[in-house]
Design a protein around this motif. Structure first.
Motif, PDB file in Angstrom:
ATOM      1  N   LYS A  20       4.065  -1.850   3.247  1.00 36.70           N
ATOM      2  CA  LYS A  20       2.638  -1.922   3.533  1.00 36.70           C
ATOM      3  C   LYS A  20       2.323  -3.363   3.899  1.00 36.70           C
ATOM      4  O   LYS A  20       2.598  -4.282   3.130  1.00 36.70           O
ATOM      5  CB  LYS A  20       1.827  -1.466   2.325  1.00 36.70           C
ATOM      6  CG  LYS A  20       0.389  -1.190   2.645  1.00 36.70           C
ATOM      7  CD  LYS A  20      -0.309  -0.523   1.467  1.00 36.70           C
ATOM      8  CE  LYS A  20      -1.721  -0.170   1.857  1.00 36.70           C
ATOM      9  NZ  LYS A  20      -2.439   0.482   0.772  1.00 36.70           N
ATOM     10  N   VAL A  21       1.770  -3.567   5.100  1.00 35.20           N
ATOM     11  CA  VAL A  21       1.548  -4.905   5.651  1.00 35.20           C
ATOM     12  C   VAL A  21       0.081  -5.056   6.040  1.00 35.20           C
ATOM     13  O   VAL A  21      -0.496  -4.148   6.654  1.00 35.20           O
ATOM     14  CB  VAL A  21       2.419  -5.110   6.916  1.00 35.20           C
ATOM     15  CG1 VAL A  21       2.197  -6.470   7.512  1.00 35.20           C
ATOM     16  CG2 VAL A  21       3.883  -4.883   6.608  1.00 35.20           C
ATOM     17  N   GLY A  39      -5.426  -5.597  14.265  1.00 40.25           N
ATOM     18  CA  GLY A  39      -5.442  -6.344  13.015  1.00 40.25           C
ATOM     19  C   GLY A  39      -6.653  -6.047  12.160  1.00 40.25           C
ATOM     20  O   GLY A  39      -7.418  -5.127  12.426  1.00 40.25           O
ATOM     21  N   SER A  40      -6.810  -6.824  11.101  1.00 41.58           N
ATOM     22  CA  SER A  40      -7.854  -6.661  10.078  1.00 41.58           C
ATOM     23  C   SER A  40      -7.722  -5.324   9.368  1.00 41.58           C
ATOM     24  O   SER A  40      -8.716  -4.703   8.996  1.00 41.58           O
ATOM     25  CB  SER A  40      -9.252  -6.801  10.684  1.00 41.58           C
ATOM     26  OG  SER A  40      -9.438  -8.077  11.226  1.00 41.58           O
ATOM     27  N   THR A  41      -6.470  -4.891   9.180  1.00 43.81           N
ATOM     28  CA  THR A  41      -6.219  -3.605   8.532  1.00 43.81           C
ATOM     29  C   THR A  41      -4.833  -3.591   7.901  1.00 43.81           C
ATOM     30  O   THR A  41      -3.978  -4.424   8.202  1.00 43.81           O
ATOM     31  CB  THR A  41      -6.348  -2.447   9.554  1.00 43.81           C
ATOM     32  OG1 THR A  41      -6.318  -1.215   8.859  1.00 43.81           O
ATOM     33  CG2 THR A  41      -5.249  -2.477  10.594  1.00 43.81           C
ATOM     34  N   TRP A  42      -4.617  -2.632   7.001  1.00 48.27           N
ATOM     35  CA  TRP A  42      -3.305  -2.395   6.405  1.00 48.27           C
ATOM     36  C   TRP A  42      -2.546  -1.391   7.245  1.00 48.27           C
ATOM     37  O   TRP A  42      -3.137  -0.470   7.809  1.00 48.27           O
ATOM     38  CB  TRP A  42      -3.456  -1.868   4.985  1.00 48.27           C
ATOM     39  CG  TRP A  42      -3.915  -2.910   4.025  1.00 48.27           C
ATOM     40  CD1 TRP A  42      -5.217  -3.179   3.670  1.00 48.27           C
ATOM     41  CD2 TRP A  42      -3.102  -3.827   3.309  1.00 48.27           C
ATOM     42  NE1 TRP A  42      -5.249  -4.215   2.778  1.00 48.27           N
ATOM     43  CE2 TRP A  42      -3.965  -4.629   2.528  1.00 48.27           C
ATOM     44  CE3 TRP A  42      -1.735  -4.050   3.247  1.00 48.27           C
ATOM     45  CZ2 TRP A  42      -3.485  -5.638   1.699  1.00 48.27           C
ATOM     46  CZ3 TRP A  42      -1.260  -5.051   2.420  1.00 48.27           C
ATOM     47  CH2 TRP A  42      -2.130  -5.835   1.656  1.00 48.27           C
ATOM     48  N   LEU A  43      -1.244  -1.544   7.302  1.00 46.49           N
ATOM     49  CA  LEU A  43      -0.385  -0.691   8.111  1.00 46.49           C
ATOM     50  C   LEU A  43       0.892  -0.422   7.330  1.00 46.49           C
ATOM     51  O   LEU A  43       1.422  -1.309   6.667  1.00 46.49           O
ATOM     52  CB  LEU A  43      -0.057  -1.428   9.415  1.00 46.49           C
ATOM     53  CG  LEU A  43       0.899  -0.778  10.393  1.00 46.49           C
ATOM     54  CD1 LEU A  43       0.243   0.446  11.026  1.00 46.49           C
ATOM     55  CD2 LEU A  43       1.286  -1.770  11.477  1.00 46.49           C
ATOM     56  N   GLU A  44       1.411   0.806   7.409  1.00 47.27           N
ATOM     57  CA  GLU A  44       2.699   1.124   6.800  1.00 47.27           C
ATOM     58  C   GLU A  44       3.758   1.139   7.892  1.00 47.27           C
ATOM     59  O   GLU A  44       3.580   1.770   8.929  1.00 47.27           O
ATOM     60  CB  GLU A  44       2.645   2.460   6.070  1.00 47.27           C
ATOM     61  CG  GLU A  44       1.808   2.389   4.812  1.00 47.27           C
ATOM     62  CD  GLU A  44       1.898   3.640   3.967  1.00 47.27           C
ATOM     63  OE1 GLU A  44       2.471   4.652   4.419  1.00 47.27           O
ATOM     64  OE2 GLU A  44       1.395   3.604   2.834  1.00 47.27           O
TER      65      GLU A  44
END
Length: 66
Positions: A20-21, A39-44
């Motif tokens: 999780k980044v 951007g400005s979000t979480w990503l798996e």
């Protein structure tokens, strides 16, 4: 982060397969498949010990290195 334009998502736990980044503001290119992520979000992201996962800020000159 490595400077303002590179973000590495390192594997830090044994057996880790998904990371999780958090991507900062802007658009980011996932270097292993060239997809653009907002951007400005979480990503798996799928991770492996056999590869490194890096994001480069879209439009950065450093993207040519990857």
């Amino acid at each position: 982060m490595f400077g303002d334009d590179i973000l590495f998502a390192s594997v830090v736990r044994q057996g880790e397969r998904v990371k999780k980044v958090y991507l900062p503001k802007g658009n980011w290119v996932l270097t292993k498949d060239s997809t653009v992520q907002r951007g400005s979000t979480w990503l798996e992201v799928a991770v492996s010990l056999r590869e490194f996962v890096a994001f480069v800020r879209e439009g950065s000159d450093v993207l040519a290195i990857f």
